[in-house]
Design an enzyme around this catalytic site. Structure first.
Site, PDB file in Angstrom:
ATOM      1  N   CYS A  22      13.385  10.406   7.564  1.00  0.00           N
ATOM      2  CA  CYS A  22      13.130   9.954   8.930  1.00  0.00           C
ATOM      3  C   CYS A  22      14.385  10.131   9.778  1.00  0.00           C
ATOM      4  O   CYS A  22      14.293  10.384  10.967  1.00  0.00           O
ATOM      5  CB  CYS A  22      12.683   8.512   8.931  1.00  0.00           C
ATOM      6  SG  CYS A  22      13.746   7.468   7.965  1.00  0.00           S
ATOM      7  N   GLY A  64       6.269   4.948   8.549  1.00  0.00           N
ATOM      8  CA  GLY A  64       5.505   6.185   8.505  1.00  0.00           C
ATOM      9  C   GLY A  64       5.571   6.879   9.844  1.00  0.00           C
ATOM     10  O   GLY A  64       6.516   6.683  10.614  1.00  0.00           O
ATOM     11  N   SER A  65       4.548   7.646  10.137  1.00  0.00           N
ATOM     12  CA  SER A  65       4.578   8.471  11.344  1.00  0.00           C
ATOM     13  C   SER A  65       4.281   7.642  12.594  1.00  0.00           C
ATOM     14  O   SER A  65       3.628   6.601  12.531  1.00  0.00           O
ATOM     15  CB  SER A  65       3.557   9.592  11.207  1.00  0.00           C
ATOM     16  OG  SER A  65       2.270   9.037  11.052  1.00  0.00           O
ATOM     17  N   THR A  66       4.742   8.142  13.715  1.00  0.00           N
ATOM     18  CA  THR A  66       4.512   7.456  14.989  1.00  0.00           C
ATOM     19  C   THR A  66       3.018   7.389  15.304  1.00  0.00           C
ATOM     20  O   THR A  66       2.522   6.363  15.780  1.00  0.00           O
ATOM     21  CB  THR A  66       5.302   8.170  16.111  1.00  0.00           C
ATOM     22  OG1 THR A  66       6.698   8.033  15.806  1.00  0.00           O
ATOM     23  CG2 THR A  66       5.035   7.582  17.479  1.00  0.00           C
ATOM     24  N   LYS A 103       0.876  -1.180   0.000  1.00  0.00           N
ATOM     25  CA  LYS A 103       0.000   0.000   0.000  1.00  0.00           C
ATOM     26  C   LYS A 103       0.912   1.228   0.000  1.00  0.00           C
ATOM     27  O   LYS A 103       1.454   1.614   1.031  1.00  0.00           O
ATOM     28  CB  LYS A 103      -0.871  -0.022   1.247  1.00  0.00           C
ATOM     29  CG  LYS A 103      -2.166   0.762   1.149  1.00  0.00           C
ATOM     30  CD  LYS A 103      -2.041   2.220   0.798  1.00  0.00           C
ATOM     31  CE  LYS A 103      -1.973   3.135   1.985  1.00  0.00           C
ATOM     32  NZ  LYS A 103      -1.894   4.566   1.618  1.00  0.00           N
ATOM     33  N   GLU A 144       8.442   1.171  11.516  1.00  0.00           N
ATOM     34  CA  GLU A 144       9.593   2.080  11.342  1.00  0.00           C
ATOM     35  C   GLU A 144       9.018   3.482  11.346  1.00  0.00           C
ATOM     36  O   GLU A 144       8.329   3.882  10.403  1.00  0.00           O
ATOM     37  CB  GLU A 144      10.287   1.824   9.996  1.00  0.00           C
ATOM     38  CG  GLU A 144      10.884   0.449   9.843  1.00  0.00           C
ATOM     39  CD  GLU A 144      12.126   0.246  10.691  1.00  0.00           C
ATOM     40  OE1 GLU A 144      12.700   1.241  11.167  1.00  0.00           O
ATOM     41  OE2 GLU A 144      12.498  -0.916  10.898  1.00  0.00           O
ATOM     42  N   GLU A 169       8.726  16.536  15.049  1.00  0.00           N
ATOM     43  CA  GLU A 169       9.280  16.173  13.742  1.00  0.00           C
ATOM     44  C   GLU A 169       8.612  17.052  12.681  1.00  0.00           C
ATOM     45  O   GLU A 169       7.396  17.039  12.535  1.00  0.00           O
ATOM     46  CB  GLU A 169       9.010  14.699  13.443  1.00  0.00           C
ATOM     47  CG  GLU A 169       9.639  14.261  12.132  1.00  0.00           C
ATOM     48  CD  GLU A 169       9.321  12.818  11.769  1.00  0.00           C
ATOM     49  OE1 GLU A 169       8.161  12.401  11.905  1.00  0.00           O
ATOM     50  OE2 GLU A 169      10.251  12.108  11.333  1.00  0.00           O
ATOM     51  N   GLY A 200       1.518   4.684  13.245  1.00  0.00           N
ATOM     52  CA  GLY A 200       2.067   3.419  13.746  1.00  0.00           C
ATOM     53  C   GLY A 200       1.287   2.911  14.956  1.00  0.00           C
ATOM     54  O   GLY A 200       0.987   1.721  15.068  1.00  0.00           O
TER      55      GLY A 200
END
Ligand code: NAP
Ligand code: MG
Length: 495
Positions: free
Chosen positions: A300, A242-244, A190, A265, A398, A247
Site C-alpha cells: 500500500c 484494502g482497496s479504496t 475475514k 486503511e 494504483e 472501503g
C-alpha cells in the site's frame, strides 16, 4: 539455524494445512458444504480446500462473539491478565514462525526470506506491544464542580470485524486484532480469499494461548463474507484494510445498517521525490528500487511514483537499474529470491495490462516489462518506465505490482504539485541535503507518513500508520490505534 531452499521445499511437502473456519473455539466446515481452492501462485498447485463461510457461519460467529463479549470473560479481565494471555499468543506466533512463514509464502507467493523476518515476527511484535500497553494507560478525572466526581474512561466497543487484504496477510491482520483484542473486544477476522491460511492457523494458536472461545474467530470466504459483516446489525465496528473502492462500499453498508464504527486503511500512489541535492544518489536509487519492488510491489505504501529532478535523472536511472536487477523474481521458497510470485492470476493479468497500457501511451521502458518463468507460475520482472507526463495512466492508478513510474520535474514547487496531485495520501518521501527544504517539503506533502532520506522506515509500533484523503481514516499501530476499538464514556457522580 536458517533453512535452505531444499529444506523449505521438503517442509512444504509435509506441512499439514487447515482450511476450515474457526467459530466459537472450533474448526468447522461451512454448513452448506461450500468451499474454494487455495492455490500456490508460484506453482499453480492446489494447497487446500477452504471453507467458504455463508450466512449461517456469519450468524454463528456473531452470536458467539456477542456472548463472549457480554459475559465479560475477556473484556472484564484485569488488563494485566489479558495482557499475559496476549503475550502468550505472541510467543506462540514466534514459536511457530517457520510454519506460519511457510504458509504465507505458499499461499501468497511472498519470498520466504521476508515472511520469516518481517511478516511473522512483525505480527508477534504487534500483539506483544499492545499486550504490554494496556495496563499502562488510563482515563482522566475531569475538572468539574466539587460536588461531583467526573471520570472519563475508555471501554471496549464490543464485537469488531476485521476485513484484511492479501499482501501482508498475517501482519495486516495483527494490526487489527492486536489492539482490538488488547482493548477487550471480541474479534471476527475475514482474511482475503487469496491468502486465508495464516489467519486460519492463528485461530488455534489464539485458543492455545488462552483467548476464550468466541473472542477470536476466523471466517474465510470472498467479498460476500466481508459484506455480510459490514451489513450486520450486531457488529459494533468494522476495521478494514484494502482497496479504496471496497472501503467506500463498506462505509456505505455500515451507514445503511447500524452505523457501526468504520476504520479504513486504503490504497496509495505514493510519491518518492529525489531533489538534485540528494545526499547519496546510489543509496537513494537502491532505496527507490526497494520502495517499489519489495513484496512484488504489492505494497500500500509502494513508492510507485518516483519524482526525480531533471538534472540528476540520467545518473539516478543508471544506479536504479543496477538495484532493480537484485529484485529479479525467483522461487519464493528460495531464501535468495529478491521477489516472489504475484498473488494470483487476476492480479497478474492486471499488472501486465498496466504494462501494456504504459507502452501504448508511449512511456519509455527503463527495465523489465514482461512476465518471466511462465512455465511455473505468476512472475513479473521488476519494471520501470519514464513517463513524459504525470497524467499517464500508470502515474495515476494504483497498480499494486512491480511497476514504477518515473516522472521528472524542474523545481521543488513543481515536485510538490505533482506529488499532491492524487486522490491518495498514504505516504511520501523526499531526498535532500538541506534541512530546511526537508522540513518545508515534508510539511506540504499531504500524506500520513513522510520519510526524509529514506523509505519504508519505522517498523516500530510507535508510529501511527494510515492515510490522508482517499487513503482512509483512522490509524493502525501506536497507542492511537487503541482508540479505534474503544468508546469514550463520561461518568458523573454526585457526592
Ligand atoms: P480488496 O479487494 O479491497 O479486498 C480487501 C478485503 O475486502 C478482502 O478480504 C476482500 O475479500 C474483502 N472484500 C471484497 N469485497 C468486499 C465487500 N464488498 N465488502 C466487504 N469486504 C469485501 O483489496 P486487496 O486487493 O485485498 O488489497 C489491495 C488493496 O489494499 C490495495 O488498494 C492496497 O493499497 C490496500 N492496502 C492498504 C493498506 C493500508 O494500510 N493502507 C495496507 C495493505 C493494503 P476477498 O479478497 O476475499 O474478495
Ligand atoms: Mg493463495
Amino acid at each position: 539455524m536458517a533453512r535452505t531452499h531444499a529444506q523449505w521445499k521438503a517442509f512444504s511437502s509435509e506441512i499439514q494445512i487447515e482450511g476450515r473456519a474457526f467459530i466459537d473455539g472450533q474448526y468447522v466446515n461451512a454448513a452448506d458444504g461450500r468451499s474454494f481452492d487455495c492455490i500456490n501462485p508460484a506453482t499453480g498447485d492446489k494447497l487446500a480446500s477452504i471453507a467458504w463461510a455463508g450466512e449461517h457461519e456469519v450468524e454463528q460467529a456473531v452470536t458467539a462473539a456477542r456472548r463472549a463479549f457480554d459475559n465479560g470473560g475477556w473484556s472484564d479481565l484485569p488488563p494485566l491478565a489479558r495482557g499475559r494471555i496476549l503475550k502468550r499468543f505472541a510467543a506462540l506466533i514466534r514459536e511457530h514462525r517457520d510454519e506460519l512463514a511457510l504458509l504465507e509464502t505458499l499461499d501468497a507467493g511472498k519470498p520466504i526470506g521476508d515472511t520469516t523476518t518481517v511478516d511473522v515476527p512483525g505480527a508477534a511484535y504487534c500483539v506483544e506491544w499492545f499486550a504490554e500497553a494496556i495496563d499502562k494507560i488510563g482515563g482522566e478525572v475531569a475538572p468539574v464542580d466539587p460536588k461531583l466526581v467526573g471520570l472519563v474512561t475508555r471501554e471496549a466497543i464490543g464485537v469488531v470485524a476485521a476485513v484484511v487484504p492479501w499482501n501482508f496477510p498475517i501482519l495486516m491482520a495483527s494490526w487489527k486484532f492486536g489492539p482490538a483484542l488488547a482493548a477487550g473486544n471480541a474479534l471476527i477476522l475475514k482474511p482475503s480469499e487469496k491468502s486465508p491460511l495464516t489467519a486460519i492457523r492463528l485461530a488455534a494458536l489464539a485458543k492455545q494461548a488462552g483467548i476464550p472461545d468466541g473472542i477470536f474467530q476466523v471466517l474465510p470466504g470472498a467479498g460476500d463474507v466481508g459484506k455480510r459483516l459490514a451489513m450486520h446489525m450486531d457488529i459494533d465496528c468494522i476495521a478494514f484494510t484494502g482497496s479504496t473502492g471496497v472501503g467506500k462500499l463498506i462505509a456505505a453498508d455500515a451507514a445503511q445498517s447500524n452505523l457501526k464504527r468504520v476504520w479504513l486503511e486504503l490504497g496509495g500512489k505514493s510519491p518518492n521525490i529525489v531533489l538534485s541535492d540528494c545526499p547519496d544518489i546510489a543509496r537513494a536509487a537502491r532505496t527507490a528500487a526497494g520502495a517499489i519492488f519489495y513484496n512484488m510491489g504489492e505494497m500500500c505504501t509502494a513508492g510507485s511514483r518516483l519524482l526525480v529532478q531533471e538534472d540528476i535523472k540520467d545518473a539516478f536511472i543508471a544506479e536504479f537499474k543496477k538495484a532493480a536487477a537484485g529484485f529479479y523474481p525467483g522461487d519464493p521458497l528460495d531464501p535468495a529470491s529478491g521477489m516472489g510470485a504475484i498473488v494470483d492470476r487476476i492480479q497478474y493479468d492486471k499488472v501486465l495490462s498496466y504494462i501494456d497500457k504504459a507502452k501504448s501511451e508511449g512511456a519509455e521502458l527503463v527495465c523489465g516489462g514482461k512476465a518471466t518463468h511462465t512455465d511455473t507460475g505468476l512472475f513479473i520482472e521488476p519494471t520501470a518506465f519514464v513517463c513524459q507526463r504525470p497524467d499517464m495512466t500508470i502515474c495515476r492508478e494504483e497498480i499494486f505490482g512491480p511497476v514504477l513510474s518515473i516522472i521528472t520535474f524542474k523545481d521543488v514547487e513543481e515536485a510538490i504539485r505533482i506529488a499532491n496531485d492524487t486522490e491518495y495520501g498514504l505516504a511520501a518521501a523526499v531526498w535532500t541535503s538541506n534541512v530546511t527544504t526537508a522540513h518545508q517539503v515534508s510539511r506540504r506533502l499531504r500524506a500520513g507518513t513522510v520519510w526524509v532520506n529514506c523509505y519504508d522506515e519505522g517498523g516500530d509500533m510507535n508510529f501511527p500508520f494510515g492515510g490522508f484523503k482517499q487513503s482512509g481514516n483512522g490509524r493502525d499501530k501506536s497507542l492511537h490505534a487503541l482508540e479505534k476499538y474503544t468508546e469514550l464514556k463520561s461518568t458523573l457522580i454526585k457526592l
